[in-house]
Enzyme design. Structure first.
Site, PDB file in Angstrom:
ATOM      1  N   GLU A  40       0.835  -1.202   0.000  1.00 20.54           N
ATOM      2  CA  GLU A  40       0.000   0.000   0.000  1.00 20.54           C
ATOM      3  C   GLU A  40       0.868   1.249   0.000  1.00 20.54           C
ATOM      4  O   GLU A  40       1.913   1.300   0.649  1.00 20.54           O
ATOM      5  CB  GLU A  40      -0.946   0.037   1.200  1.00 20.54           C
ATOM      6  CG  GLU A  40      -0.252   0.250   2.539  1.00 20.54           C
ATOM      7  CD  GLU A  40      -1.197   0.744   3.637  1.00 20.54           C
ATOM      8  OE1 GLU A  40      -1.366   1.978   3.767  1.00 20.54           O
ATOM      9  OE2 GLU A  40      -1.719  -0.094   4.367  1.00 20.54           O
ATOM     10  N   LYS A 129      -7.830  -3.513  10.784  1.00 25.47           N
ATOM     11  CA  LYS A 129      -6.494  -2.985  11.036  1.00 25.47           C
ATOM     12  C   LYS A 129      -6.487  -2.329  12.415  1.00 25.47           C
ATOM     13  O   LYS A 129      -7.063  -1.257  12.593  1.00 25.47           O
ATOM     14  CB  LYS A 129      -6.152  -1.980   9.934  1.00 25.47           C
ATOM     15  CG  LYS A 129      -4.983  -1.055  10.212  1.00 25.47           C
ATOM     16  CD  LYS A 129      -4.896  -0.004   9.104  1.00 25.47           C
ATOM     17  CE  LYS A 129      -3.997   1.159   9.501  1.00 25.47           C
ATOM     18  NZ  LYS A 129      -3.930   2.176   8.421  1.00 25.47           N
TER      19      LYS A 129
END
Length: 209
Positions: A40, A129
């Site tokens: 990412e 997350k």
């Protein structure tokens, strides 16, 4: 590559905050060569959409490429257009999660409480997350895993190094998002590769215990 096949191969997400477009392909190649399958680029990096597009064009068939620090539905739409596959947020925003799922993308939102975790899952999140993990604890993960659906993977993100992974895994975390211990702005691909291999080795050691 699907989110599930990527995390099955190696549940470590590379967070390349501060990456510049002209560095993107070299750094991504070093990570993929080390075994990483999920990368990412946070949107508060320089020209992040350019970096993501470059990585997608070069490595989109080898790894799951996406963006972090995604906070709006408009960003989700733009990321869809350039070929990103995973949307990572620092927070729980059901609108962003639903936008990602409506666009056919994977959603990995940040959370810190049980209420946020369930709100994220109810909106369609593919994983959770825990952020910032350095402000939490493995004991917190253990308590959360007792109530969360077993099919929802939980990633600890923030302050994780190869030497600190074991307690989180023992508590029930299924993976990690890795930032400055893996990559810092301006770091050359060779150094990123060395750091990446250290994390992969630590992960392999944890599986053998």
């Amino acid at each position: 590559m699907s989110f599930w096949s990527a995390i099955e191969a190696l549940p470590l997400v590379a967070i390349l905050r501060g990456l510049k477009p002209d560095e993107s392909e070299g750094v991504a190649e070093a990570l993929i060569d080390a075994g990483f399958r999920c990368i990412e680029v946070p949107l508060n990096s320089p020209q992040p959409f350019d970096s993501i597009a470059r990585i997608v064009r070069r490595f989109g068939d080898q790894a799951l490429i996406g963006a972090g620090t995604v906070t709006t539905e408009a960003e989700v739409a733009r990321l869809k257009d350039i070929g990103a596959r995973v949307i990572v947020s620092p927070h729980t925003d059901p609108a962003v999660i639903r936008a990602a799922k409506a666009a056919g993308l994977y959603a990995l939102p940040g959370f810190f409480t049980a209420s946020e975790a369930f709100a994220a899952l109810n909106a369609g999140a593919d994983g959770l997350k825990l952020f910032p993990a350095e402000a939490a604890s493995p004991q917190m993960v253990k308590a959360l895993k007792a109530i969360l659906p077993p099919t929802a993977p939980l990633f600890a993100v923030g302050g994780v190094s190869p030497n600190t992974m074991a307690p989180w895994l023992a508590a029930g975390a299924q993976g990690f998002g890795l930032g400055s211990a893996l990559y810092k702005p301006g770091m050359d691909p060779a150094t990123v590769g060395t750091n990446a291999r250290a994390f992969v080795a630590a992960w392999a050691l944890s599986l053998s215990r």
